[in-house]
Design a protein around this motif. Structure first.
Motif, PDB file in Angstrom:
ATOM      1  N   HIS A  53     -89.320  66.824  64.893  1.00 19.51           N
ATOM      2  CA  HIS A  53     -88.874  67.917  65.766  1.00 19.51           C
ATOM      3  C   HIS A  53     -88.422  67.392  67.113  1.00 19.51           C
ATOM      4  O   HIS A  53     -88.784  66.304  67.544  1.00 19.51           O
ATOM      5  N   ASP A  54     -87.590  68.199  67.749  1.00 29.67           N
ATOM      6  CA  ASP A  54     -87.234  67.984  69.144  1.00 29.67           C
ATOM      7  C   ASP A  54     -87.403  69.329  69.841  1.00 29.67           C
ATOM      8  O   ASP A  54     -88.058  70.224  69.306  1.00 29.67           O
ATOM      9  N   ARG A  55     -86.820  69.505  71.014  1.00 27.23           N
ATOM     10  CA  ARG A  55     -87.005  70.765  71.750  1.00 27.23           C
ATOM     11  C   ARG A  55     -86.414  71.966  71.034  1.00 27.23           C
ATOM     12  O   ARG A  55     -86.890  73.081  71.191  1.00 27.23           O
ATOM     13  N   ARG A  56     -85.340  71.780  70.265  1.00 25.05           N
ATOM     14  CA  ARG A  56     -84.628  72.908  69.673  1.00 25.05           C
ATOM     15  C   ARG A  56     -84.707  72.985  68.155  1.00 25.05           C
ATOM     16  O   ARG A  56     -84.480  74.037  67.584  1.00 25.05           O
ATOM     17  N   SER A  57     -84.959  71.862  67.486  1.00 26.80           N
ATOM     18  CA  SER A  57     -84.871  71.839  66.026  1.00 26.80           C
ATOM     19  C   SER A  57     -86.075  71.152  65.422  1.00 26.80           C
ATOM     20  O   SER A  57     -86.733  70.342  66.071  1.00 26.80           O
ATOM     21  N   SER A  58     -86.329  71.477  64.148  1.00 26.33           N
ATOM     22  CA  SER A  58     -87.398  70.795  63.432  1.00 26.33           C
ATOM     23  C   SER A  58     -87.113  70.816  61.935  1.00 26.33           C
ATOM     24  O   SER A  58     -86.374  71.668  61.436  1.00 26.33           O
ATOM     25  N   ASN A  71     -82.940  76.300  67.005  1.00 28.86           N
ATOM     26  CA  ASN A  71     -82.932  77.261  68.115  1.00 28.86           C
ATOM     27  C   ASN A  71     -83.759  78.506  67.813  1.00 28.86           C
ATOM     28  O   ASN A  71     -83.333  79.628  68.062  1.00 28.86           O
ATOM     29  N   ILE A 113     -81.897  66.569  64.462  1.00 27.23           N
ATOM     30  CA  ILE A 113     -83.051  66.413  65.334  1.00 27.23           C
ATOM     31  C   ILE A 113     -82.858  65.170  66.188  1.00 27.23           C
ATOM     32  O   ILE A 113     -82.582  64.088  65.668  1.00 27.23           O
ATOM     33  N   ASP A 114     -83.000  65.328  67.483  1.00 24.36           N
ATOM     34  CA  ASP A 114     -82.836  64.219  68.422  1.00 24.36           C
ATOM     35  C   ASP A 114     -84.149  63.457  68.527  1.00 24.36           C
ATOM     36  O   ASP A 114     -85.161  63.994  68.981  1.00 24.36           O
ATOM     37  N   LYS A 116     -84.620  60.817  70.381  1.00 22.33           N
ATOM     38  CA  LYS A 116     -84.645  60.249  71.733  1.00 22.33           C
ATOM     39  C   LYS A 116     -84.557  58.719  71.725  1.00 22.33           C
ATOM     40  O   LYS A 116     -83.868  58.150  72.531  1.00 22.33           O
TER      41      LYS A 116
END
Length: 140
Positions: A53-58, A71, A113-114, A116
């Motif tokens: 997951h990241d802030r918006r997607s998983s 989102n 998914i980012d 990072k």
């Protein structure tokens, strides 16, 4: 003036052989029992899980199927509704994991998914492959 045949309100008729039988439906499974697996195979028991997951997607892959969240919108795909799952790093560089669920009807649902960092992306790729293989290997 009379109405020509075939016009006007429908004429009520009785079915020639009584009422048609209902379409075949499998008997309902007892409450709490697992649903049948994909392509008639038994559902997988306890199996491996993958979560990214990241802030918006998983993406979640577990014994119940694949879940994609983008989102705040979640799409759940039980294994019976999954033809295959594709995964790869983004072709544009960076540290983005792309996961796509292919539906048996041909629709494709994608999530990015980012990670990072590239190290985390490589870790996700190393973990996701064996988990998907566990659930999809019996389909070959």
């Amino acid at each position: 003036m009379t109405t020509p045949p075939g016009f006007g309100p429908p004429i009520p008729t009785q079915p020639p052989y009584g009422t048609p039988p209902p379409l075949y439906m499998a008997p309902p499974a007892p409450y709490g029992s697992p649903a049948p697996g994909p392509y008639g195979a038994p559902p997988p028991g306890d199996g491996p899980e993958f979560v990214a997951h990241d802030r918006r997607s998983s993406v979640i892959v577990d014994p119940s199927g694949v879940s994609l969240e983008i989102n705040g919108h979640t799409m759940d795909f039980p294994w019976a509704a999954v033809a295959t799952v594709h995964h790869a790093p983004s072709p544009h560089g960076g540290a983005i994991l792309m996961v796509a669920v292919a539906h048996p009807g041909g629709m494709l649902y994608e999530c990015r998914i980012d990670a990072k960092r590239k190290a985390r992306l490589h870790q996700w790729l190393a973990e996701l492959g064996p988990v998907l293989h566990h659930y999809l290997a019996h389909r070959r």
